[in-house]
Write an enzyme that holds these catalytic residues in place. Sequence first.
Site, PDB file in Angstrom:
ATOM      1  CG  ASP A 112      16.905  -4.904  20.047  1.00 22.84           C
ATOM      2  OD1 ASP A 112      17.914  -5.407  19.528  1.00 22.84           O
ATOM      3  OD2 ASP A 112      15.776  -4.938  19.514  1.00 22.84           O
ATOM      4  CG  HIS A 113      18.604  -2.126  17.082  1.00 20.22           C
ATOM      5  ND1 HIS A 113      19.402  -2.322  15.991  1.00 20.22           N
ATOM      6  CD2 HIS A 113      17.568  -2.989  16.961  1.00 20.22           C
ATOM      7  CE1 HIS A 113      18.876  -3.255  15.230  1.00 20.22           C
ATOM      8  NE2 HIS A 113      17.761  -3.690  15.796  1.00 20.22           N
ATOM      9  N   GLY A 134      14.085  -8.039  12.566  1.00 16.49           N
ATOM     10  CA  GLY A 134      12.948  -7.738  11.686  1.00 16.49           C
ATOM     11  C   GLY A 134      11.988  -8.902  11.593  1.00 16.49           C
ATOM     12  CG  ASN A 155      16.209  -9.570  17.827  1.00 21.23           C
ATOM     13  OD1 ASN A 155      16.549 -10.587  18.418  1.00 21.23           O
ATOM     14  ND2 ASN A 155      16.920  -8.469  17.842  1.00 21.23           N
TER      15      ASN A 155
HETATM   16  P1  13P Z   1      10.366  -6.080  14.124  1.00 18.92           P
HETATM   17  O1  13P Z   1       9.925  -4.893  14.903  1.00 18.92           O
HETATM   18  O2  13P Z   1      10.289  -5.881  12.666  1.00 18.92           O
HETATM   19  O3  13P Z   1       9.698  -7.343  14.570  1.00 18.92           O
HETATM   20  O4  13P Z   1      11.925  -6.272  14.433  1.00 18.92           O
HETATM   21  C1  13P Z   1      12.333  -6.379  15.761  1.00 18.92           C
HETATM   22  C2  13P Z   1      13.798  -6.345  15.863  1.00 18.92           C
HETATM   23  O5  13P Z   1      14.517  -6.785  15.006  1.00 18.92           O
HETATM   24  C3  13P Z   1      14.340  -5.750  17.067  1.00 18.92           C
HETATM   25  O6  13P Z   1      15.710  -5.768  17.107  1.00 18.92           O
END
Ligand code: 13P
Length: 281
Positions: A85-86, A210, A231
């Site tokens: 992720d990110h 999110g 996600n």
């Molecule tokens: P949340 O932590 O708000 O559920 O978002 C997770 C997310 O978007 C990870 O990339």
Amino acid sequence: MALVRVSEILKLADKANTSAIGFNCNDYTMAYSVVAVAEELNKPAIVMLYPPDDFESNCCGLKAFSATVHELAEKVRVPIGLHLDHCTDFDYILRAVQAGFTSVMFDGSMLPVEENIKLTKRVVDAAHALGADVEAELGHVGFAANQDQDDKDMYTKPEVAAAFCEQTGVDSVAVAIGSAHGVYLTTPKLDLTRLDAINAATDTPLVLHGGSGIPHDQLEEAFKRGINKFNVGTEYFRLYYDSFREYAAEFGDKGNMQKVPAYIQERMKAYLRNKMQLSKF
Ligand code: 13P
């Protein structure tokens, strides 16, 4: 089956007019619970690693995490993807791909669009050459604590989406349409009209970040209208923590560390069953 590319899972999602769900995980219990419930419900799922700064000392290294998820995936019949992720660090992304991640996210969403395109394309070229998929972000999904979900200046512009996807060659793109990371202070309201416009502008699968705290009726609508990957992190991590606390409160000094994983996994699985029902595979 062997771990699959996330793009394969997103193709299945698109065909079923729904979304696969990616869960942020950082250890065996979190990843195991996702894979076990995916198998139980007969749905594909994605295990995602959010790369913390001190990851190596926090839990396990990239190779160990990848090997864990590969092994879990091999034991089930449903498609499982593994996604970094990110990440903004090119070298870390390459290390993840070399360690066996089938998908990575390059997050250039804080950069001017031209710069985001340039750096995303660099990652796409490198990752594709090694057989992995790339997710990018256009617009910026900020933080719920700042109420960023209401800041329309951060939203993805439909008129930029087609050129962005074409010029970068990304396999999926995260869009900003009214969600934010973390705990919402007020109930978010997704901009589904904008989602329609983005979806009409590009065939590239769309990702919603999110995910914690977005009402399920809005999610169901977003999944029908072009979101193919969704996600979730905060809710899942919070539940993990709360489950530890519950165990300690219930058993106190009589607790047995050997029994903690099963106790926690039971609670995680109940949550995951409820969430994964949203995936209409
Ligand atoms: P949340 O932590 O708000 O559920 O978002 C997770 C997310 O978007 C990870 O990339």
